[in-house]
Design an enzyme around this catalytic site. Structure first.
Site, PDB file in Angstrom:
ATOM      1  N   ARG A  29      11.702  -6.363   3.886  1.00 50.39           N
ATOM      2  CA  ARG A  29      11.686  -4.902   4.093  1.00 50.39           C
ATOM      3  C   ARG A  29      12.570  -4.535   5.288  1.00 50.39           C
ATOM      4  O   ARG A  29      13.341  -3.578   5.230  1.00 50.39           O
ATOM      5  CB  ARG A  29      10.241  -4.436   4.335  1.00 50.39           C
ATOM      6  CG  ARG A  29      10.136  -2.987   4.761  1.00 50.39           C
ATOM      7  CD  ARG A  29       8.736  -2.436   4.577  1.00 50.39           C
ATOM      8  NE  ARG A  29       7.766  -2.984   5.515  1.00 50.39           N
ATOM      9  CZ  ARG A  29       6.449  -2.769   5.441  1.00 50.39           C
ATOM     10  NH1 ARG A  29       5.954  -2.053   4.452  1.00 50.39           N
ATOM     11  NH2 ARG A  29       5.628  -3.288   6.333  1.00 50.39           N
TER      12      ARG A  29
ATOM     13  N   LYS B 295       0.833  -1.213   0.000  1.00 47.54           N
ATOM     14  CA  LYS B 295       0.000   0.000   0.000  1.00 47.54           C
ATOM     15  C   LYS B 295       0.865   1.260   0.000  1.00 47.54           C
ATOM     16  O   LYS B 295       0.594   2.193  -0.736  1.00 47.54           O
ATOM     17  CB  LYS B 295      -0.923   0.036   1.236  1.00 47.54           C
ATOM     18  CG  LYS B 295      -1.949  -1.073   1.283  1.00 47.54           C
ATOM     19  CD  LYS B 295      -2.917  -0.874   2.448  1.00 47.54           C
ATOM     20  CE  LYS B 295      -2.260  -0.897   3.807  1.00 47.54           C
ATOM     21  NZ  LYS B 295      -1.652  -2.197   4.170  1.00 47.54           N
TER      22      LYS B 295
ATOM     23  N   ARG C 255      11.251  -0.868  10.964  1.00 52.03           N
ATOM     24  CA  ARG C 255       9.950  -0.850  11.661  1.00 52.03           C
ATOM     25  C   ARG C 255       9.936  -1.915  12.746  1.00 52.03           C
ATOM     26  O   ARG C 255      10.261  -3.073  12.491  1.00 52.03           O
ATOM     27  CB  ARG C 255       8.820  -1.107  10.657  1.00 52.03           C
ATOM     28  CG  ARG C 255       8.464   0.116   9.865  1.00 52.03           C
ATOM     29  CD  ARG C 255       7.373  -0.170   8.882  1.00 52.03           C
ATOM     30  NE  ARG C 255       6.167  -0.737   9.492  1.00 52.03           N
ATOM     31  CZ  ARG C 255       4.965  -0.687   8.939  1.00 52.03           C
ATOM     32  NH1 ARG C 255       4.809  -0.087   7.777  1.00 52.03           N
ATOM     33  NH2 ARG C 255       3.930  -1.234   9.530  1.00 52.03           N
TER      34      ARG C 255
ATOM     35  N   ARG D  81      -0.796  -8.465  13.380  1.00 48.75           N
ATOM     36  CA  ARG D  81      -1.307  -7.512  12.374  1.00 48.75           C
ATOM     37  C   ARG D  81      -2.243  -8.217  11.391  1.00 48.75           C
ATOM     38  O   ARG D  81      -3.265  -7.654  10.978  1.00 48.75           O
ATOM     39  CB  ARG D  81      -0.135  -6.865  11.613  1.00 48.75           C
ATOM     40  CG  ARG D  81       0.648  -5.888  12.478  1.00 48.75           C
ATOM     41  CD  ARG D  81       2.053  -5.629  11.951  1.00 48.75           C
ATOM     42  NE  ARG D  81       2.088  -4.812  10.763  1.00 48.75           N
ATOM     43  CZ  ARG D  81       3.135  -4.747   9.928  1.00 48.75           C
ATOM     44  NH1 ARG D  81       4.216  -5.479  10.158  1.00 48.75           N
ATOM     45  NH2 ARG D  81       3.096  -3.969   8.894  1.00 48.75           N
TER      46      ARG D  81
HETATM   47  P1  AMP Z   1       0.860   0.637   8.728  1.00 46.71           P
HETATM   48  O1  AMP Z   1       2.051   1.529   8.518  1.00 46.71           O
HETATM   49  O2  AMP Z   1      -0.339   1.100   7.972  1.00 46.71           O
HETATM   50  O3  AMP Z   1       1.186  -0.813   8.504  1.00 46.71           O
HETATM   51  O4  AMP Z   1       0.456   0.776  10.290  1.00 46.71           O
HETATM   52  C1  AMP Z   1       1.359   0.382  11.309  1.00 46.71           C
HETATM   53  C2  AMP Z   1       0.635   0.322  12.639  1.00 46.71           C
HETATM   54  O5  AMP Z   1       0.116   1.624  12.959  1.00 46.71           O
HETATM   55  C3  AMP Z   1      -0.577  -0.591  12.694  1.00 46.71           C
HETATM   56  O6  AMP Z   1      -0.222  -1.947  12.924  1.00 46.71           O
HETATM   57  C4  AMP Z   1      -1.344   0.017  13.869  1.00 46.71           C
HETATM   58  O7  AMP Z   1      -0.736  -0.299  15.109  1.00 46.71           O
HETATM   59  C5  AMP Z   1      -1.145   1.505  13.627  1.00 46.71           C
HETATM   60  N1  AMP Z   1      -2.178   2.075  12.739  1.00 46.71           N
HETATM   61  C6  AMP Z   1      -1.975   2.645  11.522  1.00 46.71           C
HETATM   62  N2  AMP Z   1      -3.134   3.064  10.994  1.00 46.71           N
HETATM   63  C7  AMP Z   1      -4.098   2.756  11.892  1.00 46.71           C
HETATM   64  C8  AMP Z   1      -5.513   2.912  11.919  1.00 46.71           C
HETATM   65  N3  AMP Z   1      -6.181   3.489  10.907  1.00 46.71           N
HETATM   66  N4  AMP Z   1      -6.188   2.465  13.012  1.00 46.71           N
HETATM   67  C9  AMP Z   1      -5.531   1.908  14.041  1.00 46.71           C
HETATM   68  N5  AMP Z   1      -4.208   1.695  14.089  1.00 46.71           N
HETATM   69  C10 AMP Z   1      -3.480   2.122  13.020  1.00 46.71           C
END
Ligand code: AMP
Length: 193
Positions: free
Chosen positions: A127, A13, A139, A150
């Protein structure tokens, strides 16, 4: 143009949102990036989110909504945006509809990047290894344990959004196992602009 990108962790994404952002000259709004920046800056939101993100769980709604609503209202997002990582629950999707409706806006398209779960572990571990090799921050949730949390969060809480948006005729699903360029091409075609 207001776009939502959906897909499991590691689907690509972020990579695709960056490309679409450039192509359509609208900002990429990544809640994950915003929360990581808050953690790095040591803000109160960052303190609340840090441990939750490390475990791979979803950050509570009130925290995420505060972050995203403020961002959507910035002038550079007035003509559109690519949402990457938000919404992640049906409740939040409804809230997003409400926020957009205040300004008579609506979503143009929701794009799902479909990727078989079996390849996701490889992708997130790669990654992490690449970031480390390039001296970039790794990360904390790109680990086998956090990925499994996740994926559960995605399956239980986010996947219902596929039906939610599909029922409203907004969803296009794209095969995320193709090359990065082909995925971009398919997404651009789905946007149809
Ligand atoms: P991402 O970078 O989108 O993979 O997000 C990494 C982490 O950020 C996720 O596993 C959640 O802990 C938190 N996070 C990101 N976006 C959201 C969201 N819309 N709602 C809740 N937690 C989020």
């Amino acid at each position: 143009m207001r776009i939502v990108l959906l897909g499991p962790p590691g689907a690509g994404k972020g990579t695709q949102a960056e490309r679409l952002s450039e192509r359509f000259a609208i900002p990429q709004l990544s809640t994950g990036d915003m929360l990581r920046a808050a953690v790095a800056a040591g803000t109160p939101i960052g303190h609340k989110a840090d441990d939750i993100m490390k475990r791979g769980e979803l950050v509570p709604d009130d925290v995420v909504v505060a972050v995203i609503v403020e961002r959507i209202e910035q002038p550079d997002a007035a003509d559109g945006f690519i949402l990457d990582g938000f919404p992640r629950t049906v409740g939040r999707a409804e809230a997003l509809d409400g926020v957009l409706a205040i300004n008579a806006h609506e979503l143009h398209r929701v794009l799902e990047i479909k990727v078989d779960e079996k390849v996701l572990l490889d992708r997130v571990l790669r990654r992490a290894a690449e970031a480390k090799a390039n001296g970039l921050p790794v990360r904390k949730d790109d680990t086998q344990d956090a990925l499994s949390v996740r994926l559960t969060a995605y399956g239980d809480q986010t996947r219902p959004l596929i039906d939610y948006y599909s029922n409203r005729g907004l969803l296009t699903s794209v095969d995320g196992l193709q090359s990065i360029d082909l995925v971009t091409a398919a997404l651009v075609e789905a946007i149809g602009a």
